[in-house]
Write a protein that holds these residues in place. Structure first.
Motif, PDB file in Angstrom:
ATOM      1  N   MET A 166       0.822  -1.043   0.229  1.00  0.00           N
ATOM      2  CA  MET A 166      -0.024  -0.022  -0.063  1.00  0.00           C
ATOM      3  C   MET A 166       0.913   1.177  -0.027  1.00  0.00           C
ATOM      4  N   SER A 167       0.663   2.237  -1.054  1.00  0.00           N
ATOM      5  CA  SER A 167       1.685   3.346  -1.007  1.00  0.00           C
ATOM      6  C   SER A 167       0.879   4.500  -0.110  1.00  0.00           C
ATOM      7  N   HIS A 168       1.937   5.181   0.438  1.00  0.00           N
ATOM      8  CA  HIS A 168       1.607   6.427   0.988  1.00  0.00           C
ATOM      9  C   HIS A 168       1.557   7.515   0.192  1.00  0.00           C
ATOM     10  N   ALA A 169       0.807   8.684   0.831  1.00  0.00           N
ATOM     11  CA  ALA A 169       0.638   9.887   0.236  1.00  0.00           C
ATOM     12  C   ALA A 169       1.678  10.624   0.166  1.00  0.00           C
ATOM     13  N   PRO A 170       2.177  11.274  -0.850  1.00  0.00           N
ATOM     14  CA  PRO A 170       3.670  11.879  -0.768  1.00  0.00           C
ATOM     15  C   PRO A 170       3.675  13.062   0.246  1.00  0.00           C
ATOM     16  N   VAL A 171       4.879  13.338   0.509  1.00  0.00           N
ATOM     17  CA  VAL A 171       5.133  14.535   1.598  1.00  0.00           C
ATOM     18  C   VAL A 171       4.968  15.765   0.769  1.00  0.00           C
ATOM     19  N   HIS A 172       4.045  16.588   0.991  1.00  0.00           N
ATOM     20  CA  HIS A 172       3.868  17.786   0.345  1.00  0.00           C
ATOM     21  C   HIS A 172       4.877  19.058   0.827  1.00  0.00           C
ATOM     22  N   VAL A 173       5.675  19.436   0.131  1.00  0.00           N
ATOM     23  CA  VAL A 173       6.791  20.424   0.619  1.00  0.00           C
ATOM     24  C   VAL A 173       6.588  21.790  -0.181  1.00  0.00           C
ATOM     25  N   VAL A 174       6.994  22.718   0.660  1.00  0.00           N
ATOM     26  CA  VAL A 174       7.281  24.188   0.177  1.00  0.00           C
ATOM     27  C   VAL A 174       8.905  24.556   0.803  1.00  0.00           C
TER      28      VAL A 174
ATOM     29  N   ALA B  10      13.016  21.196  -8.652  1.00  0.00           N
ATOM     30  CA  ALA B  10      13.055  20.399  -9.830  1.00  0.00           C
ATOM     31  C   ALA B  10      13.356  18.927  -9.398  1.00  0.00           C
ATOM     32  N   LEU B  11      14.567  18.908  -8.711  1.00  0.00           N
ATOM     33  CA  LEU B  11      15.127  17.355  -8.439  1.00  0.00           C
ATOM     34  C   LEU B  11      14.153  16.789  -7.325  1.00  0.00           C
ATOM     35  N   LEU B  12      13.752  17.466  -6.400  1.00  0.00           N
ATOM     36  CA  LEU B  12      12.771  16.779  -5.483  1.00  0.00           C
ATOM     37  C   LEU B  12      11.624  16.442  -5.976  1.00  0.00           C
ATOM     38  N   ASP B  13      11.124  17.122  -6.927  1.00  0.00           N
ATOM     39  CA  ASP B  13       9.924  16.843  -7.360  1.00  0.00           C
ATOM     40  C   ASP B  13       9.720  15.424  -8.361  1.00  0.00           C
ATOM     41  N   THR B  14      10.987  15.044  -8.637  1.00  0.00           N
ATOM     42  CA  THR B  14      11.192  13.904  -9.350  1.00  0.00           C
ATOM     43  C   THR B  14      11.272  12.371  -8.316  1.00  0.00           C
ATOM     44  N   GLU B  15      11.520  12.688  -7.048  1.00  0.00           N
ATOM     45  CA  GLU B  15      11.629  11.943  -6.089  1.00  0.00           C
ATOM     46  C   GLU B  15      10.283  11.272  -5.880  1.00  0.00           C
ATOM     47  N   PRO B  16      10.151   9.718  -5.602  1.00  0.00           N
ATOM     48  CA  PRO B  16       9.110   9.183  -5.157  1.00  0.00           C
ATOM     49  C   PRO B  16       8.731   9.493  -3.830  1.00  0.00           C
ATOM     50  N   GLY B  17       7.600   9.722  -3.542  1.00  0.00           N
ATOM     51  CA  GLY B  17       7.096  10.154  -2.196  1.00  0.00           C
ATOM     52  C   GLY B  17       7.262  11.803  -1.722  1.00  0.00           C
ATOM     53  N   ILE B  18       7.698  12.289  -3.026  1.00  0.00           N
ATOM     54  CA  ILE B  18       7.907  13.790  -2.398  1.00  0.00           C
ATOM     55  C   ILE B  18       7.092  14.700  -3.562  1.00  0.00           C
ATOM     56  N   GLU B  19       6.379  15.605  -3.008  1.00  0.00           N
ATOM     57  CA  GLU B  19       5.746  16.376  -4.129  1.00  0.00           C
ATOM     58  C   GLU B  19       5.908  17.919  -3.707  1.00  0.00           C
ATOM     59  N   ILE B  20       6.719  18.853  -4.520  1.00  0.00           N
ATOM     60  CA  ILE B  20       6.622  20.128  -4.436  1.00  0.00           C
ATOM     61  C   ILE B  20       5.406  20.676  -4.826  1.00  0.00           C
ATOM     62  N   VAL B  21       4.826  21.573  -3.773  1.00  0.00           N
ATOM     63  CA  VAL B  21       3.570  22.252  -3.848  1.00  0.00           C
ATOM     64  C   VAL B  21       3.646  23.903  -3.854  1.00  0.00           C
TER      65      VAL B  21
ATOM     66  N   ASP C 152      16.483  12.450   1.615  1.00  0.00           N
ATOM     67  CA  ASP C 152      16.458  11.589   2.860  1.00  0.00           C
ATOM     68  C   ASP C 152      15.782  12.119   3.776  1.00  0.00           C
ATOM     69  N   ALA C 153      16.288  13.466   4.309  1.00  0.00           N
ATOM     70  CA  ALA C 153      15.764  14.167   5.078  1.00  0.00           C
ATOM     71  C   ALA C 153      14.091  14.626   5.059  1.00  0.00           C
ATOM     72  N   VAL C 154      13.720  14.890   3.740  1.00  0.00           N
ATOM     73  CA  VAL C 154      12.403  15.170   3.507  1.00  0.00           C
ATOM     74  C   VAL C 154      11.506  14.011   3.617  1.00  0.00           C
ATOM     75  N   ARG C 155      12.118  12.820   3.125  1.00  0.00           N
ATOM     76  CA  ARG C 155      11.328  11.603   3.274  1.00  0.00           C
ATOM     77  C   ARG C 155      11.102  11.339   4.706  1.00  0.00           C
ATOM     78  N   ALA C 156      12.122  11.532   5.509  1.00  0.00           N
ATOM     79  CA  ALA C 156      11.984  11.180   6.825  1.00  0.00           C
ATOM     80  C   ALA C 156      10.717  11.920   7.684  1.00  0.00           C
ATOM     81  N   GLN C 157      10.545  12.880   6.895  1.00  0.00           N
ATOM     82  CA  GLN C 157       9.154  13.594   7.781  1.00  0.00           C
ATOM     83  C   GLN C 157       8.069  13.212   7.451  1.00  0.00           C
ATOM     84  N   HIS C 158       7.886  11.889   6.954  1.00  0.00           N
ATOM     85  CA  HIS C 158       6.737  11.307   6.351  1.00  0.00           C
ATOM     86  C   HIS C 158       5.831  10.631   7.639  1.00  0.00           C
TER      87      HIS C 158
END
Length: 229
Positions: free
Chosen positions: A1-9, A23-34, A118-124
């Motif tokens: 089961m996949s989790h919703a991505p971390v929405h990041v500003v 641009a780089l982070l927005d290509t990472e699975p589990g991360i979405e730049i909003v 990795d630090a961004v993903r750790a906030q999930h």
């Protein structure tokens, strides 16, 4: 089961770095730049509108006296969000105060991209943990003593600003010379005064000169950095 991505500003005055990182982070699975911004005045309007899970901010864009207040407002505002600091500042006292406040990580801009991702993903989710990375020659925040902040922590940009200040250029002239906003020059000077424990431009210039961090009269060239040994 996949989790919703971390929405990041992402909030950073350095446009090229900010846009590249987004641009780089927005290509990472589990991360979405909003959202992204280089203007502190726009940050809270953006956060209220897009309601991110995480704000990645360079606290250097915030006046020194307001950093704790801004972090508190992000952490406990409406909507609440997590905060990850990515900055060139190497001030153990500042790092510790922000971590004590509840900031979820403090990364130095010298780290690799993988560490940031990795630090961004750790906030999930609820199991996020604090991440701290500072240059190896710096003490870890929780081991930092009570000694004063030293001039070796001046960034390259701060040294440029101080070198031009030593040549008696006004804030407006320094801004034009470096291609930055006048308000950014003022923030750099505020940071410089704090780091050098200086009470004026002249005091900061004299202290930096005595430490051989800058060479007054050489404003046309790049400032020379003192290498830590």
């Amino acid at each position: 089961m996949s989790h919703a991505p971390v929405h990041v500003v992402v909030a950073d005055e350095q446009r090229l770095l900010r846009e590249s990182l987004c641009a780089l982070l927005d290509t990472e699975p589990g991360i979405e730049i909003v959202g992204q911004t280089g203007d502190l005045a726009d940050l809270f309007t953006l956060v209220t509108r897009v309601r991110p899970d995480l704000v990645m901010i360079d606290v250097q864009m915030v006046p020194a006296d307001d950093r704790v207040a801004i972090a508190t407002r992000l952490l406990h505002g409406v909507p609440r969000c997590r905060v990850l600091v990515l900055s060139e500042l190497e001030q153990p006292r500042l790092v510790q105060s922000l971590l004590d406040l509840g900031v979820h990580g403090y990364l130095h801009k010298g780290v690799g991209y993988g560490t940031v991702a990795d630090a961004v993903r750790a906030q999930h989710g609820a199991r996020s943990h604090q991440t701290v990375t500072l240059p190896l020659h710096r003490p870890a925040p929780h081991l930092a003593g009570s000694g004063p902040v030293t001039g070796t922590e001046l960034s390259a940009r701060e040294l440029e600003v101080l070198t031009h200040a030593a040549a008696a250029l006004s804030n407006r002239q320094i801004a034009a010379r470096l291609g930055i906003a006048e308000g950014t020059v003022k923030r750099h000077l505020s940071n410089i005064f704090e780091k050098l424990d200086a009470v004026s431009r002249l005091d900061a210039v004299n202290k930096a000169s005595s430490m051989r961090l800058i060479h007054p009269g050489n404003a046309q060239g790049a400032p020379r950095l003192r290498v830590a040994t």
